[in-house]
Design a protein around this motif. Structure first.
Motif, short mmCIF file in Angstrom:
data_model
loop_
_atom_site.label_atom_id
_atom_site.label_comp_id
_atom_site.label_asym_id
_atom_site.label_seq_id
_atom_site.Cartn_x
_atom_site.Cartn_y
_atom_site.Cartn_z
N ASN A 44 14.16 -0.07 -5.47
CA ASN A 44 13.02 -0.01 -6.58
C ASN A 44 12.74 1.13 -6.66
N MET A 45 11.77 1.38 -5.61
CA MET A 45 11.57 2.61 -5.37
C MET A 45 12.54 3.78 -5.46
N ARG A 46 13.56 3.50 -4.33
CA ARG A 46 14.47 4.45 -4.89
C ARG A 46 15.29 5.12 -6.48
N ASP A 47 14.83 3.88 -7.53
CA ASP A 47 14.98 4.14 -8.50
C ASP A 47 14.41 4.97 -9.30
N GLN A 48 13.33 4.32 -8.52
CA GLN A 48 12.52 5.28 -9.46
C GLN A 48 12.19 6.82 -8.64
N GLY A 49 12.66 7.28 -7.86
CA GLY A 49 12.73 8.36 -7.50
C GLY A 49 12.33 8.97 -6.33
N VAL A 50 12.11 7.67 -5.24
CA VAL A 50 11.39 8.34 -4.24
C VAL A 50 12.84 7.92 -3.02
N ALA A 51 12.03 9.10 -2.47
CA ALA A 51 12.54 9.61 -0.83
C ALA A 51 12.48 8.54 0.28
N VAL A 52 13.12 7.61 0.76
CA VAL A 52 12.88 6.65 1.69
C VAL A 52 12.85 6.39 3.25
N LEU A 53 12.58 6.10 3.91
CA LEU A 53 13.28 6.22 5.24
C LEU A 53 13.10 5.19 6.04
N ARG A 109 0.57 -1.19 0.12
CA ARG A 109 -0.04 0.26 -0.06
C ARG A 109 0.78 0.90 -0.29
N ALA A 110 2.04 1.39 0.92
CA ALA A 110 2.75 2.53 0.96
C ALA A 110 3.33 2.91 -0.18
N VAL A 111 3.44 1.68 -0.82
CA VAL A 111 4.64 1.55 -2.26
C VAL A 111 4.07 2.22 -3.19
N GLY A 154 2.90 6.02 -2.36
CA GLY A 154 4.17 6.79 -2.26
C GLY A 154 5.14 6.81 -3.25
N GLN A 155 4.37 8.23 -3.65
CA GLN A 155 4.79 8.78 -5.12
C GLN A 155 5.90 9.23 -4.81
N LYS A 156 6.36 10.15 -3.91
CA LYS A 156 7.13 11.42 -2.96
C LYS A 156 7.97 10.49 -2.42
N ILE A 157 7.39 10.39 -0.82
CA ILE A 157 7.76 9.93 0.22
C ILE A 157 7.38 8.88 0.82
N VAL A 158 8.29 7.66 1.45
CA VAL A 158 8.07 6.85 1.93
C VAL A 158 8.94 6.23 3.11
N LEU A 159 7.71 5.90 4.84
CA LEU A 159 8.49 5.61 5.92
C LEU A 159 8.47 4.49 6.49
N LEU A 160 8.55 3.53 6.70
CA LEU A 160 8.84 2.23 6.59
C LEU A 160 9.45 2.37 8.47
N ASP A 161 8.67 1.93 8.88
CA ASP A 161 9.12 1.79 10.68
C ASP A 161 9.49 0.08 10.69
N GLU A 162 10.30 -0.51 10.36
CA GLU A 162 10.59 -1.93 10.93
C GLU A 162 10.00 -2.78 9.83
#
Lengths: 336, 253
Positions: free
Chosen positions: B195-204, B163-165, B168-176
């Protein structure tokens, strides 16, 4: 499920409806959600046999059961939403009385439509107050609505000094209880209309999905941005509105408004809803199940009377049935 | 990275009664980069994520999304700004099925304008789009019609992450995000992150697993007792370095 069918699903994404149904049946306790319908059939069959000579199956008696079930069924539909949202509404019985009195007061001078709208409006108001206090002051709804039960029934008693208010409006009585389409009582039509609307609202509208989500896990619902406070308020408004409409149906059938209409419906309504498969603690609900539960309760009531049980014994029987139903619901909640 | 950060939190502080969970913490997330947020239990990681996700309001500090300051006052607001979060508690609704969860509070409606007003659900379309989304992410769930509560822990997590992926077109926060997962599924989550990183998403990414940090993160921020004690580029450090930051033995500032 076989390995091949899993792979096929992975490729097409969507299993056939039959496969999906079987899968849900296996994994989501599919059979259990039909218990209420089996129970309905079983009780109907049992009474048909043992009360055959008392005329249980006569069309007039069956019609009678339907008529008696109508206010309970309508209230059960509303209560299903309150429970689905993780709340409970104990004030519904008093709202029935209030609504009947408001209707009786207004119909005489302003016609049936104003009477109906005023009765429903008063009920919506009660639901709003219930909901706002529950959500904003953070008092459990069972306490808020228990207090409201006292307040509203007090108002109803003062309304006309414990006397009934007569309704002399054929249109009102015909539409809401006394009349019908040919042989079909208008009350049966109202059961279908309210049940149908409730079913659509619960399963085919965004609102219903948000009600279920809020009742299942309020934090999770909040986390996806659902305004759970508003959802809870709306669910309590739904239950009060349904109770108000039940009051209109009773007022229509009896052609009176009175302070004690609906007074002892509360337990029957909760039993109907819970028997129908609604989780007492939120997150799962069935409107059609609640209506069926109401028919079961009316059938039991009718059967117990035909068997010659005293009013006191009927109360005991009803209490036992309610505890059994709740016990089943608890077991289900723990398992899932 | 000289471009505007996708998300910048500056001087965030947050207290709960007498406990100060975050003290003047600043972090930046950039498009196309994975940032690890590390720290021992109680270091303030989840509090930070909840401040960014709109669940907590920080006592002090500012949050900038694409260079514009926002006071994120609800999780709905965060979602509108393009911030998707997978919380530790997952936020999936057990009695609802997979598709219903994926589209929760983003339901598709049918029946035109009126259908939109009353919220008439387009269940078929949501199911089809859910199937397409999940298979596009290579997430396999036995049946989309099954309630999420009846799925295994790993599958539930996959739904939450999916769901988040998906949104989340821009920023995705993943807690554990890999807490309850087996080896293979963990790898799949790491692939999803890449994959998200390669598409330009900022991931935490919050995690306790240093191997995952080294495997997929570009940058690591370490919290110690509510303060930021280190901010490093992952290629420059070893596992032992990270552990010593986390335990408070060492810090870069």
């Amino acid at each position: 499920m076989t390995r091949r069918s899993i792979q096929r699903q992975a490729s097409t994404g969507l299993p056939s409806p039959v496969e999906a149904w079987i899968d849900r049946y296996r994994h989501d306790g599919g059979l259990r959600r039909f218990v209420v319908y089996f129970a309905f059939a079983l009780i109907l069959a049992t009474f048909s046999i043992i009360l055959h000579d008392d005329g249980f199956l006569s069309s007039s008696n069956l019609l009678n059961i339907g008529r008696q079930a109508a206010p309970i069924a309508v209230m059960a539909v509303g209560m299903a939403f309150a429970l689905a949202a993780g709340e409970i509404d104990l004030s519904v019985g008093s709202v029935v009385a209030l609504s009947s009195l408001v209707a009786a007061e207004m119909v005489g001078n302003h016609g049936f439509l104003v009477g109906l709208l005023a009765a429903l409006g008063a009920s919506v108001l009660v639901g709003l107050v219930n909901g706002l206090i529950t959500v904003k002051v953070r008092i459990p709804s069972f306490l808020v609505t228990l207090g409201m039960l006292g307040i509203i029934s007090g108002i109803a008693r003062n309304w006309n000094d414990l006397q009934s208010l007569p309704i002399r409006n054929d249109r009102f009585s015909g539409l809401f209880g006394a009349g019908g389409l040919g042989p079909v009582s208008s009350l049966l039509i109202w059961i279908i209309v309210v049940g149908g609307l409730g079913h659509i609202a619960l399963h085919h509208l965004r609102w219903g999905r948000h009600v279920l989500s809020t009742g299942a896990d309020r934090d999770a619902a909040n986390a996806v941005g659902i305004n759970t406070a508003r959802v809870k308020i709306s669910a309590l408004v739904a239950s009060a509105t349904a109770a108000g409409f039940a009051g209109v149906l009773l007022a229509g059938r009896l052609s009176i408004g009175r302070h004690d209409l609906g007074e002892d419906y509360l337990l029957t309504v909760i039993a109907a809803v819970v028997i129908g498969g609604t989780n007492l603690f939120g997150g799962r609900a069935s409107v059609i199940g609640a209506v069926t539960g109401a028919l079961i309760m009316a059938m039991l009531n009718n059967g117990l009377i035909l068997m010659g049980l005293e009013v006191a014994d009927q109360r005991i029987a009803r209490g036992v049935i309610i505890i059994l139903a709740v016990a089943l619901s608890m077991r289900e909640a723990k398992e899932s | 990275m000289s471009t505007t950060p996708a998300l910048a939190a500056v001087g965030i502080s947050k207290s709960f009664r007498a406990v100060q969970a975050l003290k003047d913490v600043s972090i930046e997330l950039h498009h196309g980069r994975v940032t690890a947020l590390l720290g021992d239990n109680g270091a303030g990681k989840s509090t930070m994520v909840k401040c960014l996700a709109g669940i907590y309001q920080p006592d002090a500090g500012s949050i900038f999304v694409e260079g514009t300051e926002h006071r994120i006052n609800s999780s709905r607001h965060a979602r509108e700004l393009g911030i998707e979060t997978v919380h530790q508690a997952l936020s999936v609704i057990d009695p609802l099925d997979v598709a219903e969860n994926l589209f929760l509070n983003r339901e598709k409606t049918r029946g035109g304008w009126l259908g939109e007003r009353i919220g008439l659900l387009d269940k078929r379309r949501m199911r089809e789009e859910c199937a397409a989304t999940l298979s596009g992410l290579d997430i396999r769930i036995p049946s989309l019609r099954r309630s999420v509560g009846s799925l295994s822990g790993g599958q539930r997590q996959a739904v939450a992450i999916g769901r988040a992926v998906a949104w989340g077109q821009k920023i995705v926060l993943l807690d554990e995000p890999a807490a309850a997962l087996g080896v293979e599924q963990t790898q799949r989550v790491l692939d999803l992150i890449a994959n998200m990183r390669d598409q330009g998403v900022a991931v935490l990414l919050i995690t306790h697993n240093m191997d995952r940090v080294l495997a997929v993160c570009d940058q690591a921020i370490v919290l110690y007792q509510g303060r930021k004690c280190a901010e490093v580029d992952v290629p420059d450090v070893t596992k032992d370095d990270l552990v010593s930051f986390i335990t408070g033995a060492r810090g870069t500032g």
